[in-house]
Design a protein around this motif. Structure first.
Motif, mmCIF file in Angstrom:
data_model
loop_
_atom_site.group_PDB
_atom_site.id
_atom_site.type_symbol
_atom_site.label_atom_id
_atom_site.label_comp_id
_atom_site.label_asym_id
_atom_site.label_seq_id
_atom_site.Cartn_x
_atom_site.Cartn_y
_atom_site.Cartn_z
ATOM 1 N N UNK A 1047 -32.164 -5.405 50.334
ATOM 2 C CA UNK A 1047 -32.869 -5.564 49.050
ATOM 3 C C UNK A 1047 -31.994 -5.030 47.903
ATOM 4 N N UNK A 1048 -31.276 -3.940 48.188
ATOM 5 C CA UNK A 1048 -30.417 -3.371 47.145
ATOM 6 C C UNK A 1048 -29.297 -4.347 46.817
ATOM 7 N N UNK A 1049 -28.785 -5.031 47.842
ATOM 8 C CA UNK A 1049 -27.706 -6.004 47.604
ATOM 9 C C UNK A 1049 -28.177 -7.125 46.693
ATOM 10 N N UNK A 1050 -29.408 -7.594 46.939
ATOM 11 C CA UNK A 1050 -29.938 -8.674 46.098
ATOM 12 C C UNK A 1050 -30.005 -8.241 44.622
ATOM 13 N N UNK A 1051 -30.466 -7.025 44.401
ATOM 14 C CA UNK A 1051 -30.585 -6.526 43.023
ATOM 15 C C UNK A 1051 -29.186 -6.452 42.406
ATOM 16 N N UNK A 1052 -28.226 -5.923 43.203
ATOM 17 C CA UNK A 1052 -26.857 -5.775 42.688
ATOM 18 C C UNK A 1052 -26.292 -7.146 42.308
ATOM 19 N N UNK A 1053 -26.556 -8.137 43.161
ATOM 20 C CA UNK A 1053 -26.038 -9.488 42.876
ATOM 21 C C UNK A 1053 -26.614 -9.999 41.563
ATOM 22 N N UNK A 1054 -27.912 -9.726 41.350
ATOM 23 C CA UNK A 1054 -28.538 -10.208 40.105
ATOM 24 C C UNK A 1054 -27.927 -9.528 38.888
ATOM 25 N N UNK A 1055 -27.549 -8.238 39.041
ATOM 26 C CA UNK A 1055 -27.056 -7.503 37.875
ATOM 27 C C UNK A 1055 -25.602 -7.812 37.582
ATOM 28 N N UNK A 1056 -24.827 -8.082 38.649
ATOM 29 C CA UNK A 1056 -23.371 -8.094 38.457
ATOM 30 C C UNK A 1056 -22.927 -9.152 37.468
ATOM 31 N N UNK A 1057 -23.542 -10.300 37.485
ATOM 32 C CA UNK A 1057 -23.132 -11.320 36.524
ATOM 33 C C UNK A 1057 -23.507 -10.940 35.097
ATOM 34 N N UNK A 1065 -29.553 1.137 33.071
ATOM 35 C CA UNK A 1065 -30.638 0.203 33.393
ATOM 36 C C UNK A 1065 -31.930 0.993 33.581
ATOM 37 N N UNK A 1066 -33.000 0.588 32.865
ATOM 38 C CA UNK A 1066 -34.288 1.272 33.027
ATOM 39 C C UNK A 1066 -35.065 0.620 34.163
ATOM 40 N N UNK A 1067 -35.559 1.414 35.105
ATOM 41 C CA UNK A 1067 -36.349 0.884 36.217
ATOM 42 C C UNK A 1067 -37.817 1.238 35.963
ATOM 43 N N UNK A 1068 -38.625 0.234 35.624
ATOM 44 C CA UNK A 1068 -40.032 0.504 35.313
ATOM 45 C C UNK A 1068 -40.883 -0.059 36.442
ATOM 46 N N UNK A 1069 -41.225 0.810 37.408
ATOM 47 C CA UNK A 1069 -41.965 0.356 38.597
ATOM 48 C C UNK A 1069 -43.087 1.339 38.919
ATOM 49 N N UNK A 1070 -44.127 0.804 39.550
ATOM 50 C CA UNK A 1070 -45.117 1.729 40.131
ATOM 51 C C UNK A 1070 -44.449 2.338 41.365
ATOM 52 N N UNK A 1071 -44.934 3.487 41.861
ATOM 53 C CA UNK A 1071 -44.284 4.119 43.016
ATOM 54 C C UNK A 1071 -44.298 3.178 44.226
ATOM 55 N N UNK A 1072 -43.135 2.937 44.788
ATOM 56 C CA UNK A 1072 -43.083 2.046 45.954
ATOM 57 C C UNK A 1072 -41.642 1.757 46.352
ATOM 58 N N UNK A 1073 -41.483 0.850 47.341
ATOM 59 C CA UNK A 1073 -40.143 0.535 47.867
ATOM 60 C C UNK A 1073 -39.274 -0.153 46.799
ATOM 61 N N UNK A 1074 -39.939 -0.964 45.910
ATOM 62 C CA UNK A 1074 -39.185 -1.662 44.862
ATOM 63 C C UNK A 1074 -38.333 -0.690 44.057
ATOM 64 N N UNK A 1075 -38.945 0.423 43.696
ATOM 65 C CA UNK A 1075 -38.247 1.404 42.874
ATOM 66 C C UNK A 1075 -37.000 1.909 43.601
ATOM 67 N N UNK A 1076 -37.143 2.202 44.907
ATOM 68 C CA UNK A 1076 -36.019 2.755 45.670
ATOM 69 C C UNK A 1076 -34.909 1.697 45.805
ATOM 70 N N UNK A 1077 -35.326 0.468 46.135
ATOM 71 C CA UNK A 1077 -34.341 -0.598 46.355
ATOM 72 C C UNK A 1077 -33.559 -0.893 45.074
ATOM 73 N N UNK A 1078 -34.267 -0.966 43.924
ATOM 74 C CA UNK A 1078 -33.538 -1.280 42.684
ATOM 75 C C UNK A 1078 -32.628 -0.117 42.294
ATOM 76 N N UNK A 1079 -33.046 1.121 42.637
ATOM 77 C CA UNK A 1079 -32.198 2.273 42.346
ATOM 78 C C UNK A 1079 -30.840 2.103 43.047
ATOM 79 N N UNK A 1080 -30.902 1.800 44.347
ATOM 80 C CA UNK A 1080 -29.631 1.621 45.081
ATOM 81 C C UNK A 1080 -28.906 0.356 44.640
#
Length: 1591
Positions: A1047-1057, A1065-1080
């Motif tokens: 999941x972290x790789x997918x986020x990185x791919x989206x950001x790299x371009x 980057x501001x991460x605005x998430x409710x507490x959950x796995x999404x927050x952790x994955x986007x962090x990495x």
């Protein structure tokens, strides 16, 4: 000494003020004296006298309040002449005159009015009150108050035409300042919402013009006052706060509200001059209405606060706690008694009477058998018609019947119920004297002891519980009553009379004819000689409210009848009218006992008839040609109010009018006024006979009828100032504060009287000294039933001379009357012990204060004159409290004005400050049996917070003068001397460290946390790292190592371009796995993540601006979030709160394509920034800190070692994942250590409180983390449900440590109650502990799994205020428990440094905690280049000792203490105790206070206070309390809060704000945001229930 003519008396108050009198030329003084003489000899009328006098004085009297002299004298004289003539003319209608009869004194009224005229009308800020709290919302409440709320006497002083605005010099200079200044002076109190203020500039000039002050300011004084003001403004430039009400922006400064200010928490628009020049009123035209309810009022408060009356302080602060209180030094100039020691005063000998009956029952037998037709008692109904006349024959036969029935017909299990000597309660209503008399004599004949008490009307009567206590202690089992009364008593379900609270179980026996039995012919009651056995018990309520039974023996009862008969020259068959309560005191002595002794005929007038027809007693005297009447001054006063029916009445038959409360200092005016009116109706002046008595000593003195050849009556005009020092001074400079008293006649026959000091050893007083009157005679009470100690004190006093030698061998009874013996051996009484209030060593009488209060404007304001005055003990001294019932139609403005006038009057006349003035709605004060106020019950309600006032004014600033001296800061000891001092004292330097960081393990070869995740995804791809639970306790989402990596790789791919490396980057998430994955994902892409709490959908207005601020301040170029939150950020509602167009790029990560990023970013050095951690501190400052990769790794390693975390472990986390240690535990630690984290978002607890504990039990978790708010929710929400949880198999015995993540002093009370509640579910008492972190280092202490348990020490709270630690025993006064904040983490070093000198401190010394560790943050991240400001927070060095190590300053005060315990290394364990944040502390009176300590005291003070927060505003302490209960309790809290803060912290509260629950803002860690609250308060956004300004 005693001036006797009433004209002579008046001259006292008509004198010009002393200052004026001294400056009068001699010839004018001579003419005045001549005038006086003419008036006194009747050669000139009162009117003529006044006219001439005012002419003479006109040139000399200074102008009062800008009124021309002639007018002013007239008004003064008019007032006094009213005083003289009002009695004779009696032209007022009765309705207007419902003023409290007891304290009627026209002289006094006039003195009070004069005293008030001396004060310029100082306006105080009105308290503000929410609409719903008003008792009634009358029309007046919503209209500006009219001018008529002043007293009549001042009406002439108010002149409409002289508005202050017409002054010439106002035209140009500073119009704004001018306007503001006007407002302060006119004090147009920007009234509460109740009085719907118009806030247009000058919108109230019409009403303010009535203010006496503004009329007085002429151009000249105005200019000087303005100059003064400007001078002050420059002096106070640092102190005066900005007027934050101006936020809507009257000045350009306020308009540009740059977010710098708000981010840094700086007060907005801090420019002093604008704050002085603008007003809340002036802001209206900008279009934003400002409800200027709080802020401008506080501004006003600061300008009008009276300077506290402080005794001069001594030179230096002596820090010795015993000597802390400022002891009031006696004034060397105070008057001292100078007379000879008094000699005991002997009454006439008791005469010998032939055929005097040997006992009262013998007298009854004699008259009942020889004169059976002779009338004994006539009872009247409420129309004044005679209902029944009891003859002596009837009384004798009916009481015999009752006696026989009681002894022989009542039995339990064949045992008679009553034996001779048993006590029996008599419960008879006030309108049935006949049944009472029969029952009383029936008991005497049966040799039973009657205990007459009041009829209990409800189960909660005032004082009823105490009566029950008396009945219980007397062993009463039977109550006698009438049929009608028994039917009216409250009943239980069974139909029996209910048991009243605190009462013993009683049998109720009805004494009406059908229930009693005729005795057989051969039965005769025993008639014995009077013995010392108890005849009856009279109840009495003490000052504290406890009820005592006073025992009176048969012989004393007989002797008292004998003495009264001789003193009053009673003869057989006289007629006497009795208005008093026949159950006790004078009503019983004259109307039931002595009357039977002398076969007199008593006409008994019930209270209920007096209420309907106050003239009834006079009509009965006329109708029955009564020779004697027994009344109270109240009855005389009431009869004056009913003029119409006085025409055909004659009082010529009266030979004695006995005034039973003649000992009340205020009875004199009733007597004088009564005589004035009724002299024309045949009343002879010498008939009026005041008397003094008390329950203990019975009648003490009575004025004799003149035919006995006694000296003529006397009056004394005494100085109140002298009386307050117990000294009699007749001459007085201060003509306003005098007390006029009349004598109460001579000592009773056969009695010996002396006057002793009221407190301590009973030393005999000097002749010019006031003391307690003591009596030795055969006719006093014998004891308090069952209370030996108090009996000895009161009934067996031995007066001694100054040398300590007993005056006589006889013992005396204390009468509780304060007085002295005057000329001609006349007795004078000036007060009662019950009403005595000793304030700072001076004595004041409650009745005197009541009289002063009533004299202010009684008819207008106080409901039926009902005022209670008592004292409460606060901070080692008595404080005066005045409680009054206000009339239902009184408006807020009226009441506030009345209150301020009362304060001035009491201050002026008694020279004493009032601590608290409370107004309650009409008819709500607890009533005494005959309609008076039940004082002790009122005091009780005041102290326990159940009085429910509708207005309250506290004045602690003026009357608390014994505060400890402010601390003078001594010059600091230099750092070198400090070290040397510690060495000499054998103390080590306070320094400690966690254990060393051990050798690397397999995952520690990685420098970067993102490398650890990749490594875990390869090595243990399916190992579960995270489980997120929902409210039902089921797994909502989960992630293994590989899933998270993907999941972290997918986020990185989206950001790299889209983004560059290093972008934020501001991460605005409710507490959950999404927050952790986007962090990495961000780390993989080389971006810097910033976690942000999402806005609350229901509360966008307050939560969205914070999100916006963090995004802007962190310079985020992109926001990653979910679709739902993305919609919210751009919604219509959001647009109302922020500018939605200025958001940076927003990407939603819900459906990212399954793309693999080309390559993962490798940072060139571990010192590079890994992430930003933003958090709002408790002081409201948003601070972001920079965490490098190195610090991130070090942090994870330390926590891993401390908590022994391995892949096989599970830990449960119930924390918010956005900042601090919460973020680290949630996002970093599992990836680093490989353990499984069970994540419970705290939000889920709102729908299911038990979800966290259930998860802990289900997964058998050994280590768990939570926040204080979570702990509080569990404690409050599950406290009563532990049984239900046990049935659901929740078991917490698996928990080894449960750590509360905090950035504050450990909350011991909360952690202890949590442990206690869940002990039943197996939670170990040792499991709960706390952690400590702050902005510079998010994890300094953490209990972990090994190492000794956290220790608790007790420190002296007073020493803490002086920045010192003094360890004390548990439970000692002022002790404060402090718990260690967990163990210091591995690799962390801590030292305690002096905040000023930056030198190291010794063990157990209080200083700032400094920390050095590899996981310190590297600095604040702010935009505006303010790093310099806080650079030393992150890299600072000691000024002495080890000057090389770089430390970070935590901003928290604390101390290190070496304990006896050993740690894992086998060395002695150093415990770190956190006391509190430096930024939060309040500097008051030179001392340092921690808000939490004050708040804890306040929360304890009343059950309805749910939460509390304190802050300072300028130098005022503001206390905000959340009220959990009905709004009528709001005002009860004001006094309790003020009291507790004074008692425990020696601080005066400036403002008390009562708000709804939930108003005090709290951050995610459960910490109070006091600065946000302060801003809300100043901007008037709290919508308070009540705001009280303590003057």
């Amino acid at each position: 000494m005693a001036e006797r003519t009433s004209a002579g008396l008046l001259t006292v108050t008509l004198e010009p003020t002393p200052a004026v009198a001294m400056t009068l030329p001699a010839e004018v003084r001579a003419k005045l004296a001549e005038l006086e003489l003419e008036l006194s000899e009747g050669d000139i009328t009162q009117k003529g006298y006044e006219k001439k006098r005012s002419k003479l004085l006109a040139p000399f009297i200074p102008q009062i309040q800008g009124v021309d002299p002639s007018l002013q004298i007239d008004s003064q004289i008019q007032a006094s002449s009213q005083a003289v003539l009002s009695a004779s003319k009696q032209n007022k209608s009765r309705a207007a005159n419902t003023r409290d009869e007891r304290f009627r004194s026209d002289l006094h009224t006039e003195a009070v009015q004069a005293a008030l005229a001396k004060y310029k009308e100082r306006k105080m800020p009105m308290p503000s009150k929410r609409r719903s709290v008003l008792v009634q919302s009358s029309v007046e409440a919503c209209t500006p108050p009219d001018t008529s709320s002043a007293s009549e006497d001042e009406g002439s002083l108010r002149r409409k035409g002289r508005l202050a605005n017409s002054t010439p010099n106002q035209s140009h200079s500073h119009p704004a300042v001018e306007h503001w200044f006007n407002r302060v002076i006119q004090g147009s109190s920007t009234s509460s919402s109740a009085s719907s203020t118009s806030s247009h500039p000058g919108g109230r000039s019409a009403t303010t013009s009535t203010n006496a002050n503004s009329t007085a300011l002429n151009a000249n004084t105005k200019a000087t006052a303005l100059a003064d003001l400007m001078a002050h403004t420059h002096l106070d430039i640092h102190i005066a706060p900005p007027d934050v009400t101006g936020l809507s922006g009257c000045s350009s400064l306020h308009a540009e509200q740059s977010h710098v200010a708000s981010v840094r928490g700086v007060s907005r628009g801090y420019n002093h001059h604008t704050s002085i020049m603008e007003t809340a009123d002036g802001c209206e035209w900008r279009g934003v209405p400002v409800n200027s309810r709080v802020s401008s009022k506080i501004q006003q408060l600061l300008n009008t606060l009276k300077r506290p009356k402080r005794p001069p302080l001594r030179e230096f602060f002596v820090d010795d706690f015993e000597e802390l209180m400022d002891v009031q030094q006696p004034n060397p100039n105070q008057p001292k008694p100078e007379g000879q020691p008094m000699c005991p005063l002997e009454g006439d000998p008791l005469g010998v009477v032939t055929n005097w009956p040997p006992s009262l029952t013998a007298a009854l037998q004699r008259w009942g058998t020889t004169q059976p037709k002779s009338p004994c008692l006539t009872a009247l109904d409420n129309a004044g018609k005679p209902v029944y006349t009891l003859t002596y024959g009837k009384l004798w036969t009916r009481s015999q019947k009752l006696a026989y029935t009681l002894l022989n017909k009542l039995s339990t299990r064949n045992e008679p119920l009553l034996m001779p000597g048993d006590r029996v309660a008599l419960v008879f209503p006030n309108n049935d004297p006949v049944m009472f008399m029969v029952a009383f004599y029936g008991c005497l004949l049966a040799e039973l002891v009657p205990v007459p008490i009041e009829v209990p009307l409800t189960r909660k009567d005032a004082g009823s519980q105490q009566i029950g206590f008396l009945l219980g202690s007397c062993g009463v089992t039977l109550a006698l009553t009438t049929d009608a009364c028994q039917k009216g008593l409250p009943k239980a379900q069974t139909g029996e009379v209910a048991t009243f609270k605190g009462w013993p179980r009683l049998l109720w026996f009805v004494t009406d004819g059908k229930h009693v039995v005729k005795p057989p012919k051969d039965w005769h009651p025993p008639i014995r000689e009077a013995s010392n056995d108890i005849a009856y018990i009279e109840y009495k309520t003490s000052k504290e409210g406890s009820t005592m039974g006073i025992t009176v023996s048969h012989s004393a009862m007989l002797a008292h009848c004998h003495a009264l008969t001789q003193a009053c020259s009673y003869t057989e068959a006289e007629t006497i009218t009795n208005v008093l309560d026949f159950k006790r005191e004078a009503g019983l002595w004259h109307g039931v006992l002595t009357s039977v002794m002398n076969r007199m005929h008593v006409i008994s007038i019930p209270y209920s008839l007096m209420k309907v027809n106050p003239l009834s007693w006079i009509q009965k005297v006329h109708a029955y040609k009564a020779r004697v009447a027994v009344v109270k001054s109240r009855d005389m006063h009431w009869s004056l109010l009913a003029q119409r029916d006085q025409r055909d009445i004659s009082l010529s038959s009266l030979r004695m009018l006995i005034v039973a409360d003649g000992a009340n200092p205020w009875s004199i005016s009733s007597c004088d006024a009564f005589l004035n009116v009724f002299q024309a109706r045949g009343l002879r002046p010498e008939v009026i006979c005041p008397c003094a008595s008390s329950s203990e000593a019975m009648t003490v003195a009575i004025r004799r009828p003149p035919e006995l050849g006694v000296p003529s009556p006397g009056k004394a005009v005494l100085s109140m100032g002298g009386l307050s020092h117990s000294v009699i001074r007749v001459d007085t400079e201060e003509k306003l504060s005098v007390l006029t008293v009349q004598d109460v006649g001579q000592v009773m026959p056969g009695a010996l009287v002396c006057v002793v000091r009221a407190e301590g050893t009973p030393y005999l007083c000097q002749t010019d000294e006031v003391g307690e009157i003591c009596v030795n005679s055969k006719c006093t009470g014998a004891a308090y039933y069952g209370l030996q100690g108090m009996t000895k004190n009161i009934f067996e006093t031995t007066p001694v001379t100054s040398a300590g030698i007993p005056v006589t061998d006889r013992t005396f009874t204390r009468t509780s009357l304060l007085g002295f013996v005057g000329p001609d051996n006349l007795v004078f009484v000036v007060g009662k012990m019950d009403g005595l209030m000793v304030v700072s060593g001076r004595r004041h009488n409650a009745d005197d204060v009541v009289a002063t209060a009533l004299a202010v404007e009684p008819m207008k304001f106080v409901y039926r004159g009902r005022i209670a005055v008592f004292s409460v003990s606060v901070l080692h001294d008595e404080r005066i409290v005045v409680v009054a019932e206000q009339r239902p139609d009184a408006s807020e403005e009226d009441s506030f004005q009345w209150m301020s006038r009362i304060l001035q009057a009491i201050d002026s006349i008694h020279q004493v400050g009032v601590y608290c003035l409370a107004l309650v709605p009409a008819n709500t004060l607890p009533k005494a049996p005959l309609g008076g106020i039940h004082i002790s019950e009122t005091k009780q309600r005041f102290l326990e917070g159940s009085l429910h006032p509708c207005n309250v004014l506290m004045c602690p600033h003026t009357c608390v003068t014994n505060l400890p001296k402010p601390r003078q800061k001594q010059p600091e000891v230099g750092p070198a001397s400090m070290i040397v001092g510690n060495l000499v004292a054998g103390k080590r330097i306070a320094q400690a460290c966690g254990r060393d960081v051990t050798q690397l393990e397999d995952n520690e070869q990685f420098l970067y946390i993102q490398d650890v995740l990749q490594w875990r995804a390869q090595v243990t791809p399916d190992h579960p790292l995270f489980l997120v639970l929902n409210a039902k306790g089921t797994v909502a989402s989960a992630a293994s190592c590989l899933q998270l990596h993907k999941r972290a790789e997918r986020v990185a791919a989206a950001l790299m371009g889209r983004l560059n490396t290093g972008d934020h980057v501001a991460l605005v998430y409710t507490p959950g796995i999404d927050l952790i994955a986007t962090f990495y994902g961000c780390l993989y892409a080389g971006c810097v993540p910033v976690t942000v709490r999402p806005p609350h959908p229901q509360n966008l207005a307050t939560t969205l601006p914070t999100v916006k601020m963090i995004v802007e301040v962190s310079k985020s170029v992109c926001i990653l979030t979910t679709q739902a939150i993305m919609k919210l950020l751009k919604s219509k509602e959001a647009a109302a709160a922020v500018d939605v167009k200025s958001w940076p790029m927003v990407l939603d990560t819900d459906d990212l394509p399954r793309k693999k990023s080309p390559q993962i970013y490798k940072p060139p050095t571990p010192e590079m920034l890994a992430y930003l951690d933003f958090s709002v501190s408790t002081t409201g400052i948003l601070a972001g800190v920079k965490m490098s990769h190195a610090a991130t790794g070090a942090l994870c390693r330390s926590i891993k070692l401390q908590c022994e975390l391995y892949p096989s472990r599970q830990i449960a986390i119930c924390l918010d994942p956005y900042c601090g240690l919460g973020f680290a535990l949630w996002c970093l630690c599992s990836v680093y250590s490989g353990h499984q984290s069970i994540l419970v978002p705290p939000l889920e607890l709102e729908s299911n409180v038990s979800v966290w504990l259930a998860a802990v039990s289900q997964y058998k978790v050994r280590v768990t983390f939570c926040s204080y708010s979570v702990m509080e929710m569990c404690t409050k929400g599950l406290g009563s449900q532990t049984e239900a949880l046990r049935l659901r198999n929740v078991n917490l015995s698996c928990v080894r440590t449960c750590m509360v993540v905090a950035e504050e002093r450990p909350r011991i009370a909360l952690t202890q109650s949590f442990s206690k509640i869940f002990k039943d579910l197996g939670l170990s008492a040792r499991a709960v502990s706390t952690t400590f972190g702050c902005r510079v280092n998010v994890a300094i202490c953490l209990q972990g799994t090994a190492g000794p348990d956290p220790t608790t020490v007790y420190v002296d709270m007073r020493a803490l205020r002086h920045d010192r630690v003094r360890l004390v025993e548990r439970g000692s006064p002022h002790s404060l428990p402090l718990m260690e904040s967990g163990k210091i983490l591995p690799g962390v070093k801590v030292i305690i440094a002096n905040t000023e000198t930056k030198g190291p401190l010794g063990d157990s010394h209080l200083g700032e905690i400094w920390v050095s560790s590899p996981h310190n943050a590297t600095g604040y991240y702010t935009v505006y280049g303010e790093e310099a400001l806080h650079a030393d927070h992150f890299n600072t060095k000691l000024s002495f000792g080890d000057t090389q190590t770089v430390w970070a300053r935590t901003g928290y005060l604390g101390f290190l203490r070496r304990t006896e315990l050993t740690d894992a290394r086998g060395e002695r364990h150093d415990a770190l105790y956190v006391v509190g944040s430096v930024d939060e502390t309040l500097e008051l009176r030179g001392m340092r206070y921690h808000p939490i300590d004050i708040e804890t005291s306040v929360i304890r003070s009343h059950k309805s206070i749910a939460e509390c927060a304190v802050f300072t505003w300028t130098n005022l302490l503001v206390v905000v309390v959340e009220l959990e209960g009905s709004e009528q309790e709001a005002l009860d809290l004001v006094a309790l809060v003020t009291n507790v803060v004074l008692e425990e912290h020696y601080l005066i509260v400036g403002v008390v704000v009562v708000v709804d629950p939930g108003v005090i803002p709290i951050n995610s860690r459960g910490e109070k945001q006091r600065m946000h609250l302060r801003d809300g308060f100043l901007a008037d956004q709290l919508d308070p229930i009540y705001v009280a300004y303590n003057m």
